[in-house]
Design a protein around this motif. Structure first.
Motif, PDB file in Angstrom:
ATOM      1  N   ALA A 173      -1.796  -0.451  11.487  1.00 27.46           N
ATOM      2  CA  ALA A 173      -2.048   0.646  10.542  1.00 27.46           C
ATOM      3  C   ALA A 173      -3.298   0.390   9.701  1.00 27.46           C
ATOM      4  CB  ALA A 173      -0.835   0.840   9.625  1.00 27.46           C
ATOM      5  N   ASP A 200      -6.065   2.739  10.265  1.00 32.21           N
ATOM      6  CA  ASP A 200      -5.791   4.168  10.124  1.00 32.21           C
ATOM      7  C   ASP A 200      -6.072   4.639   8.691  1.00 32.21           C
ATOM      8  OD1 ASP A 200      -4.860   6.730  10.129  1.00 32.21           O
ATOM      9  OD2 ASP A 200      -2.803   6.229  10.736  1.00 32.21           O
ATOM     10  N   ASP A 232      -3.368   6.841   6.974  1.00 29.98           N
ATOM     11  CA  ASP A 232      -2.032   6.323   6.642  1.00 29.98           C
ATOM     12  C   ASP A 232      -1.905   6.243   5.123  1.00 29.98           C
ATOM     13  OD1 ASP A 232       0.263   4.641   6.208  1.00 29.98           O
ATOM     14  OD2 ASP A 232       0.081   3.991   8.294  1.00 29.98           O
ATOM     15  N   ASP A 248       0.631   5.061   3.364  1.00 29.31           N
ATOM     16  CA  ASP A 248       1.506   4.001   2.857  1.00 29.31           C
ATOM     17  C   ASP A 248       0.728   3.133   1.853  1.00 29.31           C
ATOM     18  OD1 ASP A 248       4.025   2.294   3.184  1.00 29.31           O
ATOM     19  OD2 ASP A 248       2.414   0.855   3.572  1.00 29.31           O
TER      20      ASP A 248
END
Ligand SMILES: C[S@@+](CC[C@H](N)C(=O)[O-])C[C@H]1O[C@@H](n2cnc3c(N)ncnc32)[C@H](O)[C@@H]1O
Length: 222
Positions: A172, A175, A178, A180
């Motif tokens: 991730a 990315d 993303d 998060d």
């Protein structure tokens, strides 16, 4: 390639190169018994931390994120008799388990377990002038990795190392979309490392018993 294979290789490497003694076994058993999450570094990773600390002749180590003290034990075991490891943990219950595990491992006199949110504890370390450190291991709440790194750069001696764990996060890291907080924290950490003229840094992707992840390592050059 799959998780079973990665775990098998970790077991093979652990048996030959990073074998547990009773204290390391007990640290994991007692942590599990106390209900701590099983998110500590793997044995080969613990061994790597010790090798890195030994390679820079570490006398003072700072760790963000103690959990049950497993990585702390690997790090403290390479310190000289007058060395010191400071490890920061927000959860008092985890810190109590860590204290017992660290004492049982015979390195209690070298380790200072501090309880509280790491960002608050840094002010204490500043006041007490505990640093500069030879090695800093960042392994707490990943959203705050950038703040921990920024503080670490100012408090690590030239030639010292800053290591940050769990930066790749199943890929991730690459990315940008993303959302998060941990992923964004590790992306910001990378931007800081890239922009910081006082470090030379890179990131290594890893597979193993803990899945697909990776760590960053920054050499403080000035
Ligand atoms: C991945 S675990 C640390 C594992 C440990 N370094 C090891 O490998 O044995 C992360 C730890 O950071 C702690 N933590 C989370 N947020 C924190 C904060 N703001 N300040 C200090 N510790 C924090 C968690 O409670 C947890 O114990």
């Amino acid at each position: 390639m799959n998780q079973d294979r990665w775990s098998a290789v970790d077991r093979y490497v652990t048996e030959l190169l990073a074998p547990h003694d009773e204290a390391l076994d007990a640290a994991l058993e007692e942590s599990e018994r106390a209900g701590l999450p099983v998110i500590q570094v793997s044995p080969p990773q613990g061994k790597l931390l010790g090798i890195l600390a030994a390679a820079v002749g570490a006398r003072k180590i700072l760790e963000f994120g103690t959990l049950g003290g497993y990585s702390t034990i690997w790090l403290a075991r390479v310190l000289p008799e007058d060395g010191r490891a400071v490890t920061l943990e927000v959860d008092p219950g985890y810190a109590a388990v860590a204290r017992q595990n660290i004492d049982r491992a015979g390195v209690g006199g070298l380790v200072d377990v501090r309880i509280g949110p790491a960002l608050d504890l840094l002010a204490e370390l500043d006041d007490e002038r505990v640093g500069p450190f030879d090695l800093v291991f960042i392994d707490a709440d990943k959203a705050n990795s950038p703040a921990y790194f920024s503080w670490a750069v100012d408090h690590t001696r030239q030639g010292g190392l800053i290591v940050a764990d769990n930066v790749v996060r199943d890929g991730a890291l690459a990315d940008a979309e993303d959302d998060d907080a941990a992923v964004q924290g590790q992306r910001t950490l990378h931007e800081l490392m890239a922009a910081e003229s006082r470090v030379s840094a890179t990131t290594i992707q890893t597979v193993g018993s803990k899945g697909y992840d990776g760590f960053s390592i920054a050499l403080v050059t000035a």
